[in-house]
Design a protein around this motif. Structure first.
Motif, PDB file in Angstrom:
ATOM      1  N   GLU A 119       0.833  -1.202   0.000  1.00  0.00           N
ATOM      2  CA  GLU A 119       0.000   0.000   0.000  1.00  0.00           C
ATOM      3  C   GLU A 119       0.870   1.256   0.000  1.00  0.00           C
ATOM      4  O   GLU A 119       0.598   2.216  -0.732  1.00  0.00           O
TER       5      GLU A 119
ATOM      6  N   PRO B 213      -9.774  -8.715   2.129  1.00  0.00           N
ATOM      7  CA  PRO B 213     -10.102  -7.904   0.931  1.00  0.00           C
ATOM      8  C   PRO B 213      -8.949  -7.067   0.418  1.00  0.00           C
ATOM      9  O   PRO B 213      -9.012  -6.562  -0.713  1.00  0.00           O
ATOM     10  N   ARG B 214      -7.885  -6.932   1.186  1.00  0.00           N
ATOM     11  CA  ARG B 214      -6.778  -6.080   0.755  1.00  0.00           C
ATOM     12  C   ARG B 214      -5.991  -6.710  -0.391  1.00  0.00           C
ATOM     13  O   ARG B 214      -5.334  -5.985  -1.156  1.00  0.00           O
TER      14      ARG B 214
ATOM     15  N   ALA C 236      -7.751  -5.524  -3.501  1.00  0.00           N
ATOM     16  CA  ALA C 236      -7.687  -4.060  -3.558  1.00  0.00           C
ATOM     17  C   ALA C 236      -6.301  -3.562  -3.926  1.00  0.00           C
ATOM     18  O   ALA C 236      -6.161  -2.544  -4.620  1.00  0.00           O
TER      19      ALA C 236
END
Length: 429
Positions: free
Chosen positions: A239, A266-267, A270
């Motif tokens: 990220e 969910p990352r 994403a």
């Protein structure tokens, strides 16, 4: 095995015993003497020697062998100390046998996740001797302390080995170790171990800057992470890299994804991170109740174990593999485990809520893995215009009962339109 017990069996012959996952080694007294392990010398080129908490004497137990012992420097140190296992001929013998096994199991592309520049000549030798029948993707090991000059050499190797038969390019890093000896990084302490929750090999901020720098140079990173805190540290770093460098199609991988906090599921989608998982690792007879993995993590965290279905339902890309030689190379065993979470003898499943269907498991071993390695345009499916890499199996695993998937044989294996293996033909064609 404590060194005293080992010495009673081996006497004055130096002996090294490696754990099944190669992350731990046990040395007898003669081996400790030969390799220079001592009370004042426990930080070794090939691992970290554990000591008796009362006497401070080395016990013969060596941790993080897979990180240090399999590094370029660690391997060279073992070779210079005369350890037969580390000799070039023994190393090549293991490679050649594994390549033969891979093609026999119908594995048309092999991803070797941890190589040094020294290892590339072994692949050249295998190619010259006709043993390189599967295609190879080789990742170069990036231990802590890797220099800019070494990164330049990695980039040069990637340019040199950029063919469809032998490609070099991704980098292999570690953020933590493994759950069994309690060296993976957990969010909460290990069961029955006080405040101990393992360590990451880098502070989180340092790792985030490191990965951002590698991402900026265009490297794809395969990061070993087994504990939930280790995995979160990697996702945080990706990220950060996207924030610093801007989004790109990097396809960084978290390798193993053994204990994953639900908040981080969910990352993966994403952040465009691939979940590189080894289904056989979650078999009950390896990781389940009564085994070190399950006991160390504790029953209240078992729901975090290898959440393959949760990741698939959250649109993460699965890339399944064996982690040979930690687990069986045969993809049929991996598919069976992903689908049933049962032992090979057909006993009770462990964490069956995270099973996947056969089609999803096959996708993980084919298109998912092709995508993970930027190969989906020419591999991973039987599609007009793609390379003719395929296998003819002895039964239709999409139609049979799951307990019949193990034992399914690769009857014919084809790479680039050429038949390279037929069952019952032990010698290369």
């Amino acid at each position: 095995m404590p060194s005293r017990s080992a010495s009673a069996v081996t006497g004055d012959t130096p002996a090294i015993v490696l754990s099944y996952d190669v992350h731990t080694a046990w040395l007898n007294t003669a081996a400790m003497r030969r390799l220079g392990v001592a009370k004042d010398r426990t930080d070794l080129p090939f691992g970290t020697a554990a000591v008796d908490p009362e006497t401070g004497e080395p016990t013969g137990f060596v941790k993080v062998f897979a990180i240090k012992g399999l590094s370029r420097d660690g391997h060279r140190a073992l070779r210079e100390l005369g350890v037969p296992w580390a000799s070039p001929d023994r190393q090549y013998g293991r490679l050649a046998k594994s390549l033969d096994d891979a093609i026999g199991f119908g594995i048309t592309t092999v991803v070797e996740p941890q190589d040094s520049l020294d290892d590339l000549e072994l692949y050249e030798r295998a190619r010259a001797e006709g043993r390189l029948r599967s295609r190879i993707v080789a990742a170069l090991f990036h231990p802590r302390g890797t220099t800019e000059e070494e990164l330049d050499a990695f980039a040069a190797a990637a340019r040199m080995y950029a063919g469809d038969r032998l490609r070099v390019g991704p980098l292999k890093l570690y953020i933590d170790d493994v759950v069994e000896p309690r060296t993976a990084a957990l969010l909460e302490p290990y069961t029955g171990c006080g405040a101990h929750r393992g360590e990451t090999f880098y502070p989180a901020e340092e790792f985030a800057e490191l990965l951002a720098g590698l991402d900026a140079r265009g490297f794809q990173c395969f990061v070993h992470a087994t504990g939930d805190r280790g995995i979160r540290t990697v996702l945080d770093a990706v990220e950060h890299a996207r924030t610093v460098n801007g989004p790109r199609d990097a396809r960084h991988q978290v390798v193993h994804v053994e204990c994953l906090d639900p908040a981080d599921v969910p990352r993966f989608a994403a952040l465009g991170v691939v979940a590189c998982m080894q289904p056989r690792h979650c078999a009950p007879e390896i990781a389940g109740p009564g085994q070190d993995w399950a006991e160390n993590v504790g029953e209240d965290r078992w729901h975090k174990a290898w959440p393959m279905r949760s990741l698939a339902e959250a649109d993460a890309v699965p890339a399944f593999s064996s982690d040979w030689n930690v687990a069986e190379m045969d993809p049929m065993i991996g598919i069976y485990t992903a689908v049933t979470r049962r032992p090979l003898d057909g006993g009770a499943p462990w964490q069956p809520a995270e099973t996947v269907d056969v089609a999803t498991a096959v996708y993980g071993y084919t298109m998912g893995s092709a995508y993970a390695n930027f190969l989906e345009a020419d591999r991973g499916s039987l599609t007009v215009g793609k390379a003719a890499d395929f296998v003819v199996l002895s039964r239709d695993i999409l139609a049979v009962a799951p307990d019949r998937i193990p034992g399914t044989v690769a009857e014919t294996v084809v790479v680039a339109g050429e038949v390279v293996h037929r069952a019952g033909r032990p010698d290369p064609l």
